[in-house]
Write a protein that holds these residues in place. Structure first.
Motif, mmCIF file in Angstrom:
data_model
loop_
_atom_site.group_PDB
_atom_site.id
_atom_site.type_symbol
_atom_site.label_atom_id
_atom_site.label_comp_id
_atom_site.label_asym_id
_atom_site.label_seq_id
_atom_site.Cartn_x
_atom_site.Cartn_y
_atom_site.Cartn_z
ATOM 1 N N ARG A 39 0.863 -1.195 0.000
ATOM 2 C CA ARG A 39 0.000 0.000 0.000
ATOM 3 C C ARG A 39 0.887 1.229 0.000
ATOM 4 O O ARG A 39 1.904 1.283 0.679
ATOM 5 C CB ARG A 39 -0.887 0.026 1.242
ATOM 6 N N ASN A 40 0.506 2.221 -0.780
ATOM 7 C CA ASN A 40 1.186 3.520 -0.842
ATOM 8 C C ASN A 40 2.676 3.395 -1.145
ATOM 9 O O ASN A 40 3.508 3.985 -0.459
ATOM 10 C CB ASN A 40 0.956 4.303 0.457
ATOM 11 N N TRP A 41 3.012 2.661 -2.192
ATOM 12 C CA TRP A 41 4.400 2.505 -2.607
ATOM 13 C C TRP A 41 4.850 3.761 -3.338
ATOM 14 O O TRP A 41 4.148 4.267 -4.206
ATOM 15 C CB TRP A 41 4.551 1.275 -3.511
ATOM 16 N N ARG A 42 6.020 4.272 -2.973
ATOM 17 C CA ARG A 42 6.519 5.531 -3.541
ATOM 18 C C ARG A 42 7.824 5.351 -4.298
ATOM 19 O O ARG A 42 8.684 4.585 -3.896
ATOM 20 C CB ARG A 42 6.756 6.549 -2.438
ATOM 21 N N ALA A 43 7.918 6.127 -5.371
ATOM 22 C CA ALA A 43 9.162 6.298 -6.131
ATOM 23 C C ALA A 43 9.284 7.792 -6.371
ATOM 24 O O ALA A 43 8.626 8.342 -7.255
ATOM 25 C CB ALA A 43 9.127 5.538 -7.444
ATOM 26 N N GLY A 44 10.074 8.455 -5.548
ATOM 27 C CA GLY A 44 10.157 9.915 -5.648
ATOM 28 C C GLY A 44 8.816 10.526 -5.298
ATOM 29 O O GLY A 44 8.236 10.240 -4.255
ATOM 30 N N HIS A 45 8.280 11.335 -6.205
ATOM 31 C CA HIS A 45 6.975 11.976 -5.983
ATOM 32 C C HIS A 45 5.812 11.131 -6.498
ATOM 33 O O HIS A 45 4.657 11.483 -6.323
ATOM 34 C CB HIS A 45 6.928 13.349 -6.652
ATOM 35 N N ASP A 46 6.116 10.028 -7.132
ATOM 36 C CA ASP A 46 5.084 9.169 -7.703
ATOM 37 C C ASP A 46 4.672 8.115 -6.682
ATOM 38 O O ASP A 46 5.490 7.641 -5.906
ATOM 39 C CB ASP A 46 5.599 8.483 -8.972
#
Length: 133
Positions: A39-46
């Motif tokens: 859940r809510n995996w982030r790559a930078g601002h994405d």
């Protein structure tokens, strides 16, 4: 579509409603046999709201939580700019995997919050995301 009583009103703040929608979407998908991996995996601002497994398919899920009175529904609120960010996040997620899945797809789960503490949930599987430039 699924109609359900909340018991309590959904949070009125945008972030709270988003978290509420993600919890309800994850529960709905689990009932359908999906395994929620992240859940809510982030790559930078994405960000990817949910990453799930359905059989052999890795499913990226965007959750949209809107009031039933919103002029634009959740499905149609995913703009081209948002799709660009989602494609970038999906590629980043796949890049960090040791073993790539044979199949991937993109789904949208939309929650429309009612004024009486109920909501309607709509699952849009296999939404076009990757075939655009």
């Amino acid at each position: 579509m699924m109609l359900e009583k909340l018991g309590l009103r959904a949070p009125s703040d945008r972030a709270g409603r988003g978290r509420f929608g993600e919890r309800k979407a994850a529960a709905f998908l689990r009932k359908k046999g999906y395994r929620v991996l992240v859940r809510n995996w982030r790559a930078g601002h994405d960000e990817l709201d949910l990453v799930c497994q359905e059989g052999e398919v890795l499913v990226f899920v965007e959750v949209r939580t809107r009031d039933e009175s919103a002029l634009v529904g959740g499905f149609h609120s995913v703009t081209e700019e948002k799709k660009t960010r989602l494609r970038r996040a999906c590629r980043a997620y796949l890049k960090q995997l040791r073993k790539h899945p044979a199949h991937t797809r993109f789904d949208i789960v939309e929650l429309r919050l009612g004024q009486r503490g109920d909501f309607a949930l709509y699952h849009h599987p296999n939404v076009s995301l990757f075939n655009q430039t």
